[in-house]
Design a protein around this motif. Structure first.
Motif, mmCIF file in Angstrom:
data_model
loop_
_atom_site.group_PDB
_atom_site.id
_atom_site.type_symbol
_atom_site.label_atom_id
_atom_site.label_comp_id
_atom_site.label_asym_id
_atom_site.label_seq_id
_atom_site.Cartn_x
_atom_site.Cartn_y
_atom_site.Cartn_z
ATOM 1 N N PHE A 14 0.838 -1.196 0.000
ATOM 2 C CA PHE A 14 0.000 0.000 0.000
ATOM 3 C C PHE A 14 0.874 1.248 0.000
ATOM 4 N N GLY A 15 1.912 1.239 0.839
ATOM 5 C CA GLY A 15 2.814 2.382 0.899
ATOM 6 C C GLY A 15 3.567 2.592 -0.406
ATOM 7 N N MET A 16 3.943 1.513 -1.071
ATOM 8 C CA MET A 16 4.630 1.636 -2.358
ATOM 9 C C MET A 16 3.736 2.311 -3.396
ATOM 10 N N ILE A 17 2.461 1.976 -3.371
ATOM 11 C CA ILE A 17 1.517 2.592 -4.304
ATOM 12 C C ILE A 17 1.357 4.080 -3.986
ATOM 13 N N LEU A 18 1.331 4.416 -2.690
ATOM 14 C CA LEU A 18 1.240 5.832 -2.316
ATOM 15 C C LEU A 18 2.433 6.617 -2.857
ATOM 16 N N ARG A 60 0.409 8.140 -14.089
ATOM 17 C CA ARG A 60 0.874 6.790 -14.401
ATOM 18 C C ARG A 60 0.195 5.772 -13.489
ATOM 19 N N ALA A 61 0.026 6.122 -12.207
ATOM 20 C CA ALA A 61 -0.666 5.214 -11.277
ATOM 21 C C ALA A 61 -2.090 4.938 -11.767
ATOM 22 N N VAL A 62 -2.752 5.980 -12.266
ATOM 23 C CA VAL A 62 -4.101 5.800 -12.806
ATOM 24 C C VAL A 62 -4.068 4.890 -14.024
ATOM 25 N N SER A 63 -3.082 5.101 -14.893
ATOM 26 C CA SER A 63 -2.985 4.297 -16.118
ATOM 27 C C SER A 63 -2.696 2.826 -15.817
ATOM 28 N N LEU A 64 -2.089 2.559 -14.671
ATOM 29 C CA LEU A 64 -1.808 1.173 -14.275
ATOM 30 C C LEU A 64 -3.014 0.496 -13.639
ATOM 31 N N GLY A 65 -4.093 1.241 -13.461
ATOM 32 C CA GLY A 65 -5.331 0.652 -12.979
ATOM 33 C C GLY A 65 -5.601 0.819 -11.500
ATOM 34 N N TYR A 66 -4.773 1.584 -10.809
ATOM 35 C CA TYR A 66 -4.996 1.792 -9.375
ATOM 36 C C TYR A 66 -6.092 2.828 -9.147
ATOM 37 N N SER A 67 -6.918 2.571 -8.139
ATOM 38 C CA SER A 67 -7.944 3.531 -7.748
ATOM 39 C C SER A 67 -7.293 4.579 -6.849
ATOM 40 N N VAL A 68 -6.766 5.622 -7.474
ATOM 41 C CA VAL A 68 -5.972 6.621 -6.769
ATOM 42 C C VAL A 68 -6.767 7.275 -5.643
ATOM 43 N N ALA A 69 -8.033 7.555 -5.901
ATOM 44 C CA ALA A 69 -8.856 8.230 -4.887
ATOM 45 C C ALA A 69 -8.960 7.382 -3.623
#
Length: 329
Positions: free
Chosen positions: A192-196, A205-214
């Protein structure tokens, strides 16, 4: 040749880990012995604000979100804990848990609205919502207005540890501080911290990788709020009161200052920054020269000389790199 290089790198990593473990052991030993050499109330205040700064750094340093409203969680938890302990007669551990839960709920509500914007708009939304909560605390009956909630009993922890003893209270605060820092360390070193961190570096880029940034932002916001609430709840037990100062915008500015002085994006930086600010406030309290001016001068010097913060600059220096510290902000 590659095997030799890998072996050398492995040895360097082991040495670096040994050095860092040594620093941690020395720091822990100093904290254990500190109440025998320094005023315990000062030390407890320092630990509370250090945890508060670490909680704020979780949002700013590792997620890239600048909040101007963290006093809401710090002061809100202080009010919740003080009220439940004084009026409901709850033991301190339950009062603190209620304070943390209240801060997490406030973080969920504030974060739900704030994460819809970025940059300065995010900061302004958190400031606006924080001011709304400040005026709520000013007008609400249970907060006792400008007088605040006073004469909060420290009570007995788990029914048998008397917190009226400064020594017992200090080691309880130290235990809470260590637990809070370990939670933050585990949080930032988890997937989780790595994604943050990836969101901080490149949100698109995080959005393009499919992560729910919100969702990740909201999760970080709530976690930061809960830990800030933990610091505020413990602080209300230590000083036995909760006042409007705890929820004022100046408190949000102070924790930003602590984090920037120490170094955002580092675990130790906010601890050092909080210690510096609290020490200045404590030892210059009786001085005729305004403490805020001294603090402002220190901040200006650090911004001009230590652009990454004091600890951040040390990590990025040749000596810091040699000891195995890494500054990635």
């Amino acid at each position: 040749m590659a095997d030799i290089t890998d072996t050398i790198q492995t040895e360097k990593n082991r040495t670096a880990l040994s050095v860092q473990a040594g620093f941690l052991a020395i720091g822990f030993l100093l904290l254990l012995l500190a109440p025998f050499f320094f005023y315990p109330i000062f030390l407890m205040k320092l630990l509370c604000f250090a945890l508060f700064a670490c909680a704020f750094n979780l949002l700013l340093g590792y997620t890239g979100l600048l909040s101007f409203g963290h006093a809401t969680f710090f002061g809100g938890a202080a009010y919740f804990t003080a009220y439940t302990v004084k009026e409901w007669g709850l033991p301190p551990e339950l009062g603190i848990l209620i304070g943390v839960a209240g801060a997490a709920f406030l973080g969920l509500v504030m974060g739900f609205f704030a994460i819809r914007r970025q940059g300065i708009y995010f900061a302004m939304i958190t400031l606006a919502l924080s001011q709304m909560f400040f005026f709520f605390c000013l007008q609400a009956k249970f907060t006792e207005g400008e007088d605040g909630i006073q004469s909060v009993a420290r009570g007995h922890l788990f029914g048998f540890i008397d917190l009226n003893s400064s020594t017992n209270m200090y080691y309880f605060v130290l235990a809470v501080f260590i637990i809070g820092v370990l939670i933050i360390w585990r949080f930032i070193n988890s997937p989780f911290g790595m994604i943050l961190k990836s969101i901080r570096e490149n949100e698109n880029r995080a959005v393009s990788l499919g992560y729910s940034v919100a969702r990740y932002k909201l999760g970080a916001f709530v976690m930061s709020a809960a830990l800030a609430g933990l610091a505020g709840a413990v602080k209300s037990i230590v000083f036995q009161f909760a006042t409007l100062t705890d929820v004022a915008w100046q408190m949000s500015g102070e924790v930003i200052l602590m984090t920037l002085l120490g170094g955002i994006g580092t675990l130790v930086g906010p601890l050092f920054g909080a210690g510096l600010v609290v020490a200045l406030e404590n030892y210059l309290a009786t001085s005729e020269f305004p403490v805020t001016i001294i603090t402002g001068i220190v901040f200006m010097v650090c911004v001009l000389i230590f652009r990454r913060g004091i600890i951040g600059e040390f990590y990025a220096s040749r000596l810091g790199r040699k000891l195995g510290f890494v500054y990635r902000r």
